[in-house]
Scaffold this active site. Structure first.
Site, PDB file in Angstrom:
ATOM      1  N   HIS A 150       0.848  -1.206   0.000  1.00  0.00           N
ATOM      2  CA  HIS A 150       0.000   0.000   0.000  1.00  0.00           C
ATOM      3  C   HIS A 150       0.878   1.249   0.000  1.00  0.00           C
ATOM      4  O   HIS A 150       0.613   2.213  -0.732  1.00  0.00           O
ATOM      5  CB  HIS A 150      -0.883   0.051   1.262  1.00  0.00           C
ATOM      6  CG  HIS A 150      -1.934  -1.008   1.349  1.00  0.00           C
ATOM      7  ND1 HIS A 150      -2.113  -1.791   2.463  1.00  0.00           N
ATOM      8  CD2 HIS A 150      -2.895  -1.395   0.453  1.00  0.00           C
ATOM      9  CE1 HIS A 150      -3.136  -2.625   2.261  1.00  0.00           C
ATOM     10  NE2 HIS A 150      -3.622  -2.409   1.053  1.00  0.00           N
TER      11      HIS A 150
ATOM     12  N   LYS B 298     -18.012  -6.867   7.091  1.00  0.00           N
ATOM     13  CA  LYS B 298     -16.781  -7.651   6.992  1.00  0.00           C
ATOM     14  C   LYS B 298     -16.035  -7.599   8.321  1.00  0.00           C
ATOM     15  O   LYS B 298     -15.787  -6.509   8.849  1.00  0.00           O
ATOM     16  CB  LYS B 298     -15.918  -7.058   5.863  1.00  0.00           C
ATOM     17  CG  LYS B 298     -14.777  -7.946   5.421  1.00  0.00           C
ATOM     18  CD  LYS B 298     -14.133  -7.348   4.171  1.00  0.00           C
ATOM     19  CE  LYS B 298     -12.722  -7.864   3.969  1.00  0.00           C
ATOM     20  NZ  LYS B 298     -12.023  -7.132   2.906  1.00  0.00           N
TER      21      LYS B 298
ATOM     22  N   ARG C 277      -1.651  -5.715  -8.724  1.00  0.00           N
ATOM     23  CA  ARG C 277      -0.575  -6.646  -8.387  1.00  0.00           C
ATOM     24  C   ARG C 277      -0.348  -7.653  -9.503  1.00  0.00           C
ATOM     25  O   ARG C 277       0.769  -8.023  -9.810  1.00  0.00           O
ATOM     26  CB  ARG C 277      -0.911  -7.386  -7.087  1.00  0.00           C
ATOM     27  CG  ARG C 277      -0.838  -6.511  -5.874  1.00  0.00           C
ATOM     28  CD  ARG C 277      -1.413  -7.192  -4.680  1.00  0.00           C
ATOM     29  NE  ARG C 277      -2.829  -7.460  -4.870  1.00  0.00           N
ATOM     30  CZ  ARG C 277      -3.676  -7.787  -3.912  1.00  0.00           C
ATOM     31  NH1 ARG C 277      -3.240  -7.952  -2.697  1.00  0.00           N
ATOM     32  NH2 ARG C 277      -4.942  -7.970  -4.161  1.00  0.00           N
TER      33      ARG C 277
ATOM     34  N   SER D 111      -3.053  -7.729   2.685  1.00  0.00           N
ATOM     35  CA  SER D 111      -3.305  -7.633   4.126  1.00  0.00           C
ATOM     36  C   SER D 111      -3.750  -8.990   4.670  1.00  0.00           C
ATOM     37  O   SER D 111      -3.363  -9.386   5.772  1.00  0.00           O
ATOM     38  CB  SER D 111      -4.387  -6.594   4.407  1.00  0.00           C
ATOM     39  OG  SER D 111      -3.981  -5.327   3.990  1.00  0.00           O
TER      40      SER D 111
HETATM   41  O1  PNS Z   1      -8.668  -2.984   0.156  1.00  0.00           O
HETATM   42  P1  PNS Z   1      -9.903  -3.479  -0.548  1.00  0.00           P
HETATM   43  O2  PNS Z   1     -10.829  -4.166   0.436  1.00  0.00           O
HETATM   44  O3  PNS Z   1      -9.589  -4.323  -1.742  1.00  0.00           O
HETATM   45  O4  PNS Z   1     -10.669  -2.162  -1.076  1.00  0.00           O
HETATM   46  C1  PNS Z   1     -11.856  -2.265  -1.828  1.00  0.00           C
HETATM   47  C2  PNS Z   1     -12.533  -0.895  -1.981  1.00  0.00           C
HETATM   48  C3  PNS Z   1     -12.752  -0.257  -0.644  1.00  0.00           C
HETATM   49  C4  PNS Z   1     -11.651   0.013  -2.821  1.00  0.00           C
HETATM   50  C5  PNS Z   1     -13.892  -1.135  -2.718  1.00  0.00           C
HETATM   51  O5  PNS Z   1     -14.546  -2.197  -2.096  1.00  0.00           O
HETATM   52  C6  PNS Z   1     -14.792   0.090  -2.713  1.00  0.00           C
HETATM   53  O6  PNS Z   1     -14.532   1.046  -3.392  1.00  0.00           O
HETATM   54  N1  PNS Z   1     -15.854   0.014  -1.893  1.00  0.00           N
HETATM   55  C7  PNS Z   1     -16.775   1.110  -1.698  1.00  0.00           C
HETATM   56  C8  PNS Z   1     -18.189   0.753  -2.150  1.00  0.00           C
HETATM   57  C9  PNS Z   1     -18.390   1.140  -3.577  1.00  0.00           C
HETATM   58  O7  PNS Z   1     -18.170   2.256  -3.992  1.00  0.00           O
HETATM   59  N2  PNS Z   1     -18.819   0.128  -4.362  1.00  0.00           N
HETATM   60  C10 PNS Z   1     -19.030   0.264  -5.785  1.00  0.00           C
HETATM   61  C11 PNS Z   1     -17.750  -0.014  -6.520  1.00  0.00           C
HETATM   62  S1  PNS Z   1     -18.035   0.012  -8.224  1.00  0.00           S
END
Ligand code: PNS
Length: 162
Positions: free
Chosen positions: A17, A41, A90, A127
């Site tokens: 990150h 979660k 990644r 993570s």
């Molecule tokens: O570290 P992560 O868990 O892979 O991050 C995922 C994250 C937070 C970037 C993604 O789940 C997100 O943007 N969630 C917010 C909800 C949202 O906007 N959903 C629609 C996405 S198209």
């Protein structure tokens, strides 16, 4: 001012990150690291704990700020006038879902997504894997900042009662 958001769960923040955040900080005037509040979660660290760690480990970049959000990322972007999202990629396996999200976010609010290839050193890092390795006593000291190593140790020893 060129603004961008680096969103994620950051449970906890890893060196992978930080690689992406630091590279975004070199390209943009202001980088907001946004921690998702996800009530569905289970997490090892609370949002406040994750934000505290992020504040400390990003202190070297004066143009990085830490925030949290609930709900849609595009709403967070709209409220703060942030036109773009930076995401680390990644491997090819990340791409399908990231592309879907990028297209949805663009469709919903015209928010752009910029993909940054993760440094090869961190291409396997997540993570979840850090937590799994640390839970079983593996050495994660080269994968996360020292502060996170210490917090993982504290949390995992208090969780299993030893
Ligand atoms: O570290 P992560 O868990 O892979 O991050 C995922 C994250 C937070 C970037 C993604 O789940 C997100 O943007 N969630 C917010 C909800 C949202 O906007 N959903 C629609 C996405 S198209």
């Amino acid at each position: 001012m060129r603004k961008v958001v680096c969103p994620g769960s950051f449970d906890p923040v890893t060196n992978g990150h930080l690689d992406i955040i630091g590279r975004a900080a070199a390209l943009f005037d202001e980088v907001t690291v946004a921690v998702l509040i996800n009530k569905n979660k289970a997490s090892l660290f609370t949002v406040a704990e994750r934000m505290d760690m992020l504040v400390e480990v990003t202190a070297q970049w004066p143009n990085v700020r830490i925030d949290s959000f609930y709900g849609l990322l595009v709403d967070f972007c709209r409220e703060r006038d942030i036109p773009a999202i930076v995401k680390g990629l990644r491997a090819v396996s990340d791409f399908d879902y990231e592309l879907q999200m990028a297209q949805m976010n663009h469709r919903l609010a015209g928010v752009e997504t910029l993909f940054v290839p993760t440094s090869a050193t961190y291409s396997y890092l997540s993570s979840s894997l850090v937590k799994e390795v640390a839970t079983h006593g593996g050495d994660v000291s080269s994968l996360v900042p020292d502060l996170v190593v210490a917090r993982l140790h504290d949390r995992l020893t208090s969780v299993d009662g030893s």
